[in-house]
Scaffold this motif. Structure first.
Motif, mmCIF file in Angstrom:
data_model
loop_
_atom_site.group_PDB
_atom_site.id
_atom_site.type_symbol
_atom_site.label_atom_id
_atom_site.label_comp_id
_atom_site.label_asym_id
_atom_site.label_seq_id
_atom_site.Cartn_x
_atom_site.Cartn_y
_atom_site.Cartn_z
ATOM 1 N N ALA A 243 0.823 -1.210 0.000
ATOM 2 C CA ALA A 243 0.000 0.000 0.000
ATOM 3 C C ALA A 243 0.857 1.259 0.000
ATOM 4 N N GLU A 244 2.077 1.141 0.486
ATOM 5 C CA GLU A 244 2.981 2.292 0.511
ATOM 6 C C GLU A 244 3.399 2.722 -0.899
ATOM 7 N N GLN A 245 3.141 1.904 -1.893
ATOM 8 C CA GLN A 245 3.495 2.234 -3.275
ATOM 9 C C GLN A 245 2.466 3.142 -3.950
ATOM 10 N N ILE A 246 1.332 3.388 -3.300
ATOM 11 C CA ILE A 246 0.312 4.259 -3.893
ATOM 12 C C ILE A 246 0.874 5.667 -4.040
ATOM 13 N N ILE A 247 0.752 6.205 -5.229
ATOM 14 C CA ILE A 247 1.096 7.602 -5.504
ATOM 15 C C ILE A 247 -0.242 8.321 -5.677
ATOM 16 N N PRO A 248 -0.706 9.003 -4.635
ATOM 17 C CA PRO A 248 -2.063 9.560 -4.697
ATOM 18 C C PRO A 248 -2.198 10.728 -5.661
ATOM 19 N N ALA A 249 -3.361 10.805 -6.269
ATOM 20 C CA ALA A 249 -3.721 11.954 -7.102
ATOM 21 C C ALA A 249 -4.421 12.972 -6.213
ATOM 22 N N ASP A 250 -4.417 14.206 -6.651
ATOM 23 C CA ASP A 250 -5.106 15.252 -5.901
ATOM 24 C C ASP A 250 -6.598 14.978 -5.855
ATOM 25 N N PRO A 251 -7.226 15.278 -4.720
ATOM 26 C CA PRO A 251 -8.675 15.095 -4.620
ATOM 27 C C PRO A 251 -9.422 15.996 -5.601
ATOM 28 N N THR A 252 -10.584 15.543 -6.001
ATOM 29 C CA THR A 252 -11.494 16.335 -6.824
ATOM 30 C C THR A 252 -12.815 16.415 -6.066
#
Length: 183
Positions: free
Chosen positions: A16-25
């Protein structure tokens, strides 16, 4: 019908640490808990109709209901201003991994940043189902940004396969004659 070579790309994430989050919309997320074949079929055709999602088009009501009432299948819907904008369907696999079965946006919500944010939420939710592995596949006739979005969120390619398919000249759309010319 046209014969077309399709490349299927398999991607995975091992932590799960590999998630590169996108900005919220402004997209809000709700789990579709009550099995509703009509709604699930709407999501499937509205999102996938532009991209040759056809394997479930012939399913009967009972097949949809049987599928949706399985304990290992879960669906979340993203809404923008009260309108369904996209969805993702997750399954817990026999090997205890989590698979993103279906993922995507309705055409009018593409290109507004919702895809990256929805995928971030799909990955976070998938990791609630497993501690082992999250995976997905896409193909060369899927949305033009699908593979880039998966990679941008931290999923890594682990396999590619090519096959020849007989496909209609154009994708089916959400209903006959509905495909917009700008897709």
């Amino acid at each position: 019908m046209a014969r077309l070579e399709v490349t299927t790309t398999y991607l995975e994430m091992l932590s799960a640490e590999q998630i590169i989050p996108a900005d919220p919309t402004e997209l809000t997320l709700t789990e579709a808990i009550a099995p509703c074949p009509e709604f699930q079929r709407f999501l499937y055709t509205a999102v996938g109709g532009s991209w040759y999602w056809m394997d479930r088009l012939r399913w009967t009501y009972q097949q949809w209901l049987d599928y949706l009432t399985q304990d290992h299948i879960r669906t979340w819907v993203g809404y923008v201003q009260g309108t369904p904008a996209g969805y993702f369907e997750l399954s817990q696999q026999p090997d205890q991994s989590a698979k993103i079965e279906y993922f995507g946006l309705l055409p009018q919500f593409i290109g507004q940043g919702h895809g990256g944010y929805l995928l971030t939420q799909a990955l976070k939710t998938a990791w609630e189902l497993t501690s082992k592995r999250v995976w997905v596949h896409t193909n060369s006739i899927d949305g033009p940004h699908a593979l880039k979005n998966y990679q941008a969120r931290g999923l890594a390619i682990y396999d590619q396969q090519r096959a020849i398919f007989d496909l209609p000249q154009s994708p089916p759309g959400p209903w006959p004659g509905s495909l917009r010319p700008n897709l």
